[in-house]
Design a protein around this motif. Structure first.
Motif, short mmCIF file in Angstrom:
data_model
loop_
_atom_site.label_atom_id
_atom_site.label_comp_id
_atom_site.label_asym_id
_atom_site.label_seq_id
_atom_site.Cartn_x
_atom_site.Cartn_y
_atom_site.Cartn_z
N SER A 145 0.53 -1.42 -0.06
CA SER A 145 -0.04 0.03 0.03
C SER A 145 0.76 1.21 -0.03
N GLY A 146 2.20 1.16 -0.08
CA GLY A 146 2.83 2.41 -0.39
C GLY A 146 3.36 3.07 1.04
N PHE A 147 2.91 2.43 2.30
CA PHE A 147 3.09 3.18 3.51
C PHE A 147 4.55 3.77 3.55
N GLN A 148 4.85 5.04 3.95
CA GLN A 148 6.25 5.49 4.24
C GLN A 148 6.43 5.56 5.75
N THR A 149 6.78 4.72 6.37
CA THR A 149 7.21 4.66 7.64
C THR A 149 8.61 4.08 8.06
N GLU A 150 9.26 4.43 8.68
CA GLU A 150 10.54 4.00 9.20
C GLU A 150 10.54 2.76 10.15
N ASP A 151 9.53 2.89 11.26
CA ASP A 151 9.34 2.00 12.24
C ASP A 151 8.01 1.40 12.38
N ALA A 152 7.78 0.51 11.89
CA ALA A 152 6.24 -0.14 11.89
C ALA A 152 5.75 -0.26 13.37
N GLU A 153 6.42 -0.81 14.39
CA GLU A 153 6.14 -0.76 15.69
C GLU A 153 5.41 0.70 16.24
N PHE A 154 6.58 1.60 15.93
CA PHE A 154 6.21 2.91 16.40
C PHE A 154 5.14 3.48 15.76
N THR A 155 4.92 3.24 14.29
CA THR A 155 3.80 4.00 13.59
C THR A 155 2.29 3.28 14.21
N ALA A 156 2.44 1.88 14.44
CA ALA A 156 1.22 1.16 14.94
C ALA A 156 0.73 1.65 16.18
N ALA A 158 1.49 5.10 17.25
CA ALA A 158 0.94 6.17 17.04
C ALA A 158 -0.46 6.11 16.46
N LEU A 159 -0.82 5.26 15.44
CA LEU A 159 -2.13 5.16 14.97
C LEU A 159 -2.98 4.47 15.91
N LEU A 160 -2.74 3.34 16.59
CA LEU A 160 -3.74 3.06 17.76
C LEU A 160 -4.17 3.99 18.92
N GLY A 161 -2.91 4.61 19.24
CA GLY A 161 -3.42 5.83 20.08
C GLY A 161 -4.16 6.91 19.79
N ALA A 162 -3.73 7.28 18.33
CA ALA A 162 -4.74 8.36 17.94
C ALA A 162 -5.91 7.88 17.72
N LEU A 163 -6.36 6.83 17.04
CA LEU A 163 -7.70 6.14 16.81
C LEU A 163 -8.38 6.17 18.30
N GLN A 164 -7.77 5.69 19.38
CA GLN A 164 -8.48 5.61 20.46
C GLN A 164 -8.98 7.04 21.26
N GLU A 165 -8.03 7.80 21.05
CA GLU A 165 -8.57 9.23 21.53
C GLU A 165 -9.47 9.97 20.57
N VAL A 166 -9.06 9.85 19.31
CA VAL A 166 -10.25 10.44 18.41
C VAL A 166 -11.50 9.64 18.59
N HIS A 167 -11.64 8.44 18.77
CA HIS A 167 -13.00 7.86 19.17
C HIS A 167 -13.83 8.48 20.21
N HIS A 168 -13.08 8.74 21.39
CA HIS A 168 -13.59 9.41 22.68
C HIS A 168 -14.09 10.71 22.10
N LEU A 169 -13.40 11.68 21.40
CA LEU A 169 -13.59 12.89 21.14
C LEU A 169 -14.87 12.89 20.08
N LEU A 170 -14.80 12.18 19.23
CA LEU A 170 -15.90 12.18 18.17
C LEU A 170 -17.24 11.59 18.67
N SER A 171 -17.01 10.84 19.43
CA SER A 171 -18.30 10.16 20.15
C SER A 171 -19.13 11.33 21.00
N ARG A 172 -18.44 12.41 21.61
CA ARG A 172 -19.15 13.51 22.22
C ARG A 172 -19.63 14.33 21.20
N ARG A 173 -19.35 14.51 19.79
CA ARG A 173 -19.69 15.58 18.95
C ARG A 173 -21.12 14.92 18.26
N VAL A 174 -22.10 15.09 19.12
CA VAL A 174 -23.45 14.82 18.60
C VAL A 174 -23.77 15.69 17.49
#
Length: 198
Positions: A145-156, A158-174
């Motif tokens: 898929s052409g991902f441009q990342t140096e460190d897969a674990e670090f990126t994973a 970052a992605l998981l953490g971001a998605l978790q926080e985003v989920h909490h934020l967006l669930s409050r945006r009724v």
């Protein structure tokens, strides 16, 4: 002739009944007696399977959460699809659950002081497996898929953490449209993985 149910079937019946009552009346207003009356069984039979109302509540939350995590893992581990396709399917499952009301009903309708602790524990237990799957997915995404990342674990992470926080934020945006939320989420993911995914 009276049919005797297997212990696991009876336990599940208690859980299903309890969950329906928790959703209808809330955790605090539901009693063990409500559960047994709804099932038309003796109160003592409840205590054969669960010590307290909190025990059955935790069992319900674990069951629901583990079912959702199993769906996530099935998507993330599907090597027949590209990493980008799997991320899209993962995100769309979350929107599907929210739009159908399943997550809202289960995780927002139940008001309980013990709920947050149980929910956090389930999330923590599943995070290790999700992290492993996301790391593998990012690795394969570099190839398919052409991902441009140096460190897969670090990126994973970052992605998981971001998605978790985003989920909490967006669930409050009724009232915010799901298309607007999708746009924000996919834009964020693309910045993290360094590639267009949809």
């Amino acid at each position: 002739m009276r049919t005797t149910k297997k212990p696991e079937e009876r336990r599940k019946e208690f859980m299903d009944t309890a969950m329906a009552l928790f959703l209808k009346n809330g955790y605090e207003k539901t009693t063990v007696e409500d559960i047994t009356q709804s099932m038309q069984v003796a109160k003592g039979s409840f205590y054969y399977y669960f010590k307290t109302k909190q025990d059955v509540f935790e069992a319900c939350i674990y069951s629901v959460a583990s079912g959702i995590v199993d769906k996530y893992l099935m998507i993330l581990n599907n090597s027949d699809k590209t990493a980008a396709e799997r991320i899209i399917e993962y995100i769309e499952l979350n929107f599907h659950l929210s739009e159908k009301g399943q997550l809202n009903d289960i995780f927002e309708t139940i008001h309980s002081p013990v709920f947050e602790a149980v929910h956090s524990r389930v999330a923590a237990e599943s995070m290790k497996e999700l992290m492993r799957c996301f790391t593998s997915l990012i690795e394969s995404g570099k190839v398919d898929s052409g991902f441009q990342t140096e460190d897969a674990e670090f990126t994973a992470a970052a992605l998981l953490g971001a998605l978790q926080e985003v989920h909490h934020l967006l669930s409050r945006r009724v009232g915010e449209s799901s298309e607007r939320q999708r746009s924000l989420i996919y834009s964020l993911i693309e910045r993290i993985v360094g590639a267009k995914i949809r």
